[in-house]
Design a protein around this motif. Structure first.
Motif, PDB file in Angstrom:
ATOM      1  N   TRP A   1       1.290  -3.651   1.194  1.00 22.25           N
ATOM      2  CA  TRP A   1       1.954  -2.839   0.143  1.00 22.25           C
ATOM      3  C   TRP A   1       1.117  -1.604   0.590  1.00 22.25           C
ATOM      4  O   TRP A   1      -0.100  -1.473   0.534  1.00 22.25           O
ATOM      5  N   LYS A   2       1.758  -0.511   0.418  1.00 21.82           N
ATOM      6  CA  LYS A   2       1.066   0.931   0.566  1.00 21.82           C
ATOM      7  C   LYS A   2       1.386   1.744  -0.655  1.00 21.82           C
ATOM      8  O   LYS A   2       2.462   1.738  -1.198  1.00 21.82           O
ATOM      9  N   VAL A   3       0.454   2.448  -1.036  1.00 27.86           N
ATOM     10  CA  VAL A   3       0.584   3.637  -2.260  1.00 27.86           C
ATOM     11  C   VAL A   3       0.089   4.850  -1.624  1.00 27.86           C
ATOM     12  O   VAL A   3      -0.790   5.220  -0.871  1.00 27.86           O
ATOM     13  N   ALA A   4       0.985   5.866  -1.928  1.00 25.58           N
ATOM     14  CA  ALA A   4       0.987   7.328  -1.850  1.00 25.58           C
ATOM     15  C   ALA A   4      -0.143   7.971  -2.877  1.00 25.58           C
ATOM     16  O   ALA A   4       0.179   7.967  -3.928  1.00 25.58           O
ATOM     17  N   ILE A   5      -0.940   8.876  -2.534  1.00 26.09           N
ATOM     18  CA  ILE A   5      -1.783   9.426  -3.545  1.00 26.09           C
ATOM     19  C   ILE A   5      -1.246  10.919  -3.241  1.00 26.09           C
ATOM     20  O   ILE A   5      -1.326  11.623  -2.235  1.00 26.09           O
ATOM     21  N   THR A   6      -1.016  11.451  -4.371  1.00 28.43           N
ATOM     22  CA  THR A   6      -0.652  12.921  -4.426  1.00 28.43           C
ATOM     23  C   THR A   6      -1.538  14.070  -5.186  1.00 28.43           C
ATOM     24  O   THR A   6      -2.344  13.422  -6.124  1.00 28.43           O
ATOM     25  N   ASN A   7      -1.862  15.196  -4.721  1.00 32.52           N
ATOM     26  CA  ASN A   7      -2.411  15.963  -5.484  1.00 32.52           C
ATOM     27  C   ASN A   7      -1.543  16.606  -6.564  1.00 32.52           C
ATOM     28  O   ASN A   7      -0.477  17.436  -6.185  1.00 32.52           O
ATOM     29  N   PRO A   8      -1.756  16.597  -7.637  1.00 28.97           N
ATOM     30  CA  PRO A   8      -0.976  17.377  -8.805  1.00 28.97           C
ATOM     31  C   PRO A   8      -0.546  18.692  -8.798  1.00 28.97           C
ATOM     32  O   PRO A   8       0.138  19.363  -9.040  1.00 28.97           O
TER      33      PRO A   8
ATOM     34  N   PHE B   1      -1.042  13.179   0.171  1.00 27.85           N
ATOM     35  CA  PHE B   1      -2.133  13.567   0.976  1.00 27.85           C
ATOM     36  C   PHE B   1      -3.115  12.211   1.687  1.00 27.85           C
ATOM     37  O   PHE B   1      -3.700  12.536   2.614  1.00 27.85           O
ATOM     38  N   ALA B   2      -2.437  11.145   1.120  1.00 32.81           N
ATOM     39  CA  ALA B   2      -3.145   9.827   1.725  1.00 32.81           C
ATOM     40  C   ALA B   2      -2.064   8.844   1.508  1.00 32.81           C
ATOM     41  O   ALA B   2      -1.388   8.653   0.567  1.00 32.81           O
ATOM     42  N   LEU B   3      -1.982   7.763   2.315  1.00 29.51           N
ATOM     43  CA  LEU B   3      -1.201   6.482   2.343  1.00 29.51           C
ATOM     44  C   LEU B   3      -2.063   5.342   2.512  1.00 29.51           C
ATOM     45  O   LEU B   3      -2.520   5.323   3.623  1.00 29.51           O
ATOM     46  N   LEU B   4      -2.392   4.583   1.656  1.00 28.68           N
ATOM     47  CA  LEU B   4      -3.453   3.515   1.421  1.00 28.68           C
ATOM     48  C   LEU B   4      -2.909   2.252   1.118  1.00 28.68           C
ATOM     49  O   LEU B   4      -1.930   2.095   0.357  1.00 28.68           O
TER      50      LEU B   4
ATOM     51  N   ALA C   1      -5.890  -3.791  -7.394  1.00 32.65           N
ATOM     52  CA  ALA C   1      -5.352  -3.051  -8.441  1.00 32.65           C
ATOM     53  C   ALA C   1      -5.413  -1.216  -8.267  1.00 32.65           C
ATOM     54  O   ALA C   1      -6.621  -1.214  -7.516  1.00 32.65           O
ATOM     55  N   VAL C   2      -4.626  -0.707  -8.793  1.00 31.47           N
ATOM     56  CA  VAL C   2      -4.839   0.793  -8.527  1.00 31.47           C
ATOM     57  C   VAL C   2      -4.354   1.541  -9.754  1.00 31.47           C
ATOM     58  O   VAL C   2      -3.311   1.107 -10.112  1.00 31.47           O
ATOM     59  N   VAL C   3      -5.035   2.454 -10.390  1.00 27.58           N
ATOM     60  CA  VAL C   3      -4.639   3.320 -11.300  1.00 27.58           C
ATOM     61  C   VAL C   3      -4.914   4.671 -11.158  1.00 27.58           C
ATOM     62  O   VAL C   3      -5.989   4.990 -10.625  1.00 27.58           O
ATOM     63  N   THR C   4      -3.835   5.527 -11.199  1.00 23.85           N
ATOM     64  CA  THR C   4      -4.002   6.832 -10.850  1.00 23.85           C
ATOM     65  C   THR C   4      -3.520   7.739 -12.450  1.00 23.85           C
ATOM     66  O   THR C   4      -2.639   7.461 -13.094  1.00 23.85           O
ATOM     67  N   SER C   5      -4.469   8.662 -12.891  1.00 28.35           N
ATOM     68  CA  SER C   5      -4.392   9.034 -14.113  1.00 28.35           C
ATOM     69  C   SER C   5      -4.560  10.650 -13.946  1.00 28.35           C
ATOM     70  O   SER C   5      -5.310  11.052 -13.276  1.00 28.35           O
TER      71      SER C   5
ATOM     72  N   SER D   1     -15.238   8.274  -3.326  1.00 26.27           N
ATOM     73  CA  SER D   1     -16.383   7.389  -3.289  1.00 26.27           C
ATOM     74  C   SER D   1     -16.878   7.102  -2.081  1.00 26.27           C
ATOM     75  O   SER D   1     -16.223   7.250  -1.105  1.00 26.27           O
ATOM     76  N   SER D   2     -18.011   6.402  -1.820  1.00 26.22           N
ATOM     77  CA  SER D   2     -18.671   6.230  -0.696  1.00 26.22           C
ATOM     78  C   SER D   2     -17.992   5.506   0.407  1.00 26.22           C
ATOM     79  O   SER D   2     -17.859   5.667   1.759  1.00 26.22           O
ATOM     80  N   ASN D   3     -17.324   4.371  -0.150  1.00 22.83           N
ATOM     81  CA  ASN D   3     -16.774   3.438   1.027  1.00 22.83           C
ATOM     82  C   ASN D   3     -15.344   3.266   1.013  1.00 22.83           C
ATOM     83  O   ASN D   3     -14.503   2.655   1.630  1.00 22.83           O
ATOM     84  N   ILE D   4     -14.602   4.303   0.578  1.00 23.02           N
ATOM     85  CA  ILE D   4     -13.065   4.665   0.632  1.00 23.02           C
ATOM     86  C   ILE D   4     -12.721   5.137   1.961  1.00 23.02           C
ATOM     87  O   ILE D   4     -13.512   6.306   2.401  1.00 23.02           O
ATOM     88  N   GLU D   5     -11.692   4.546   2.567  1.00 18.20           N
ATOM     89  CA  GLU D   5     -11.119   5.207   3.785  1.00 18.20           C
ATOM     90  C   GLU D   5      -9.991   5.900   3.604  1.00 18.20           C
ATOM     91  O   GLU D   5      -9.130   5.346   3.303  1.00 18.20           O
ATOM     92  N   ILE D   6      -9.803   6.963   3.892  1.00 15.93           N
ATOM     93  CA  ILE D   6      -8.658   7.795   3.801  1.00 15.93           C
ATOM     94  C   ILE D   6      -8.028   8.405   5.009  1.00 15.93           C
ATOM     95  O   ILE D   6      -8.496   9.051   5.880  1.00 15.93           O
ATOM     96  N   ASN D   7      -6.723   7.832   5.375  1.00 15.33           N
ATOM     97  CA  ASN D   7      -6.014   8.419   6.485  1.00 15.33           C
ATOM     98  C   ASN D   7      -5.246   9.548   6.236  1.00 15.33           C
ATOM     99  O   ASN D   7      -4.245   9.311   5.510  1.00 15.33           O
ATOM    100  N   THR D   8      -5.679  10.844   6.075  1.00 17.54           N
ATOM    101  CA  THR D   8      -4.947  11.957   5.651  1.00 17.54           C
ATOM    102  C   THR D   8      -3.714  12.170   6.316  1.00 17.54           C
ATOM    103  O   THR D   8      -3.606  11.941   7.370  1.00 17.54           O
ATOM    104  N   LYS D   9      -2.543  12.268   5.604  1.00 22.48           N
ATOM    105  CA  LYS D   9      -1.163  12.385   6.022  1.00 22.48           C
ATOM    106  C   LYS D   9      -1.054  13.902   6.453  1.00 22.48           C
ATOM    107  O   LYS D   9      -1.662  14.968   5.787  1.00 22.48           O
ATOM    108  N   SER D  10      -0.425  14.213   7.596  1.00 19.12           N
ATOM    109  CA  SER D  10      -0.323  15.584   8.214  1.00 19.12           C
ATOM    110  C   SER D  10       0.883  16.105   7.245  1.00 19.12           C
ATOM    111  O   SER D  10       1.740  15.500   6.778  1.00 19.12           O
TER     112      SER D  10
END
Length: 328
Positions: free
Chosen positions: A211-218, A225-228, A234-238, A319-328
């Motif tokens: 499963w993949k989650v998209a992270i957006t900038n408000p 900007f990222a697809l992880l 679990a993941v929570v975006t607030s 945080s230190s150990n997260i890997e983000i593959n930034t979307k173009s």
């Protein structure tokens, strides 16, 4: 309460027929939107499993709701300052974990936030800041240290009369965790419980992909900007950017520090990845109060927990150990 942002799950399912398929149901539970997704052989099996998840979530709501006058949580609040209340072991354990998170976050997270006086208004009606005295008094009955747990007798006691506890910051995450655990025990190989942004996943899509989650900038909601990938986590975006007031050139948002009574500032979005939605939910709440530096430092000390923060200037921090593959 934090505004939970709906996370977009990206599915890459081809048109070929897999032996299992994805089934999803959207409904209102715990006063919020829930999206329950399962991977199953057919619709009959899928909806049977979804029904089980709905039943479990409804059970959790009855246990922890402070709006239900007949709930055990309401009984604890009604007897604050008077006597201890006998409750079942599940609620004892939940409150005990909540207190541990309070200790971990130096009180930035506190289920006794429900005791706060609502002196801040974020509906446009507030024209000046409350007085320092009013702010101080508003949190006079808040304090996780005054929640007394007696595990041997299975009781909970709130020391101060008028004190209250509430599970708004972890309740839906806990429900998502419990629904996931139940479905796994019934043999459901993969799925997603999305409780208004408190999301827990397990297994993989029918084509074998995560499963993949998209992270957006408000500040730019139309572009992720990222697809992880999510692997049994679990993941929570607030978000904390829609309800706020401005006084003396400073922006005060609607997340109140339970220790001081003052609103938080600086962060507008926090995404937390953790093994449990309950933990991710609690940490996402407390990061707003702790601030960027302390919040990132605390997250970096926790195993299997990562976060992405966005400040009020639109800057992104991780945080230190997260890997983000930034979307173009």
């Amino acid at each position: 309460m934090l505004k939970k942002l709906f996370l977009f799950i990206f599915l890459s399912i081809g048109v070929q027929a897999f032996s299992q398929q994805i089934y999803k149901r959207t409904l209102k539970l715990m006063g919020s939107r829930f999206d329950i997704t399962v991977v199953a052989q057919d619709s009959v099996e899928a909806h049977k499993h979804i029904d089980l998840a709905v039943k479990e979530i409804s059970r959790i709501e009855k246990l922890i709701s402070s709006w239900d006058p007949d709930s055990q949580t309401s009984a604890i609040n009604k007897n604050a300052g008077l006597q201890a209340v006998k409750v079942n072991s599940e609620l004892i354990k939940l409150i005990k974990r909540a207190k541990k998170i309070s200790q971990l976050t130096d009180g930035a997270f506190d289920i006794s936030y429900a005791s706060m006086d609502k002196i801040w208004k974020f509906d446009g009606s507030m024209k000046k800041m409350p007085s320092d005295e009013a702010i101080k008094n508003s949190v006079s009955k808040v304090g996780y240290q005054n929640i007394v747990i007696d595990e041997e007798n299975s009781t909970v006691f709130l020391k101060l009369e008028g004190m209250k506890i509430g599970f708004g910051a972890i309740g839906k995450g806990y429900a998502a965790d419990k629904a996931k655990d139940l479905l796994i025990s019934k043999g459901v190989v993969a799925g997603i419980i999305n409780a208004s942004g408190d999301m827990n996943t397990w297994g993989k899509q029918p084509n074998g992909e995560s499963w993949k989650v998209a992270i957006t900038n408000p500040m730019n909601k139309n572009k992720a900007f990222a697809l992880l990938p999510l692997n049994n986590e679990a993941v929570v975006t607030s978000g904390n950017y829609e309800k706020y007031v401005n006084f003396n050139g400073k922006r005060y948002t609607h997340i109140i520090d339970p220790r001081t009574g003052y609103p938080s500032s600086g962060i507008i979005s926090a995404t937390v990845f953790a093994p449990k939605a309950e933990l991710a939910d609690a940490l996402a709440t407390s990061i707003f109060v702790m601030g960027k530096e302390v919040g990132l430092n605390r997250i970096n000390q926790l195993p299997k927990v990562e976060c992405i923060l966005i400040d009020d200037q639109g800057n992104i921090f991780t945080s230190s150990n997260i890997e983000i593959n930034t979307k173009s």
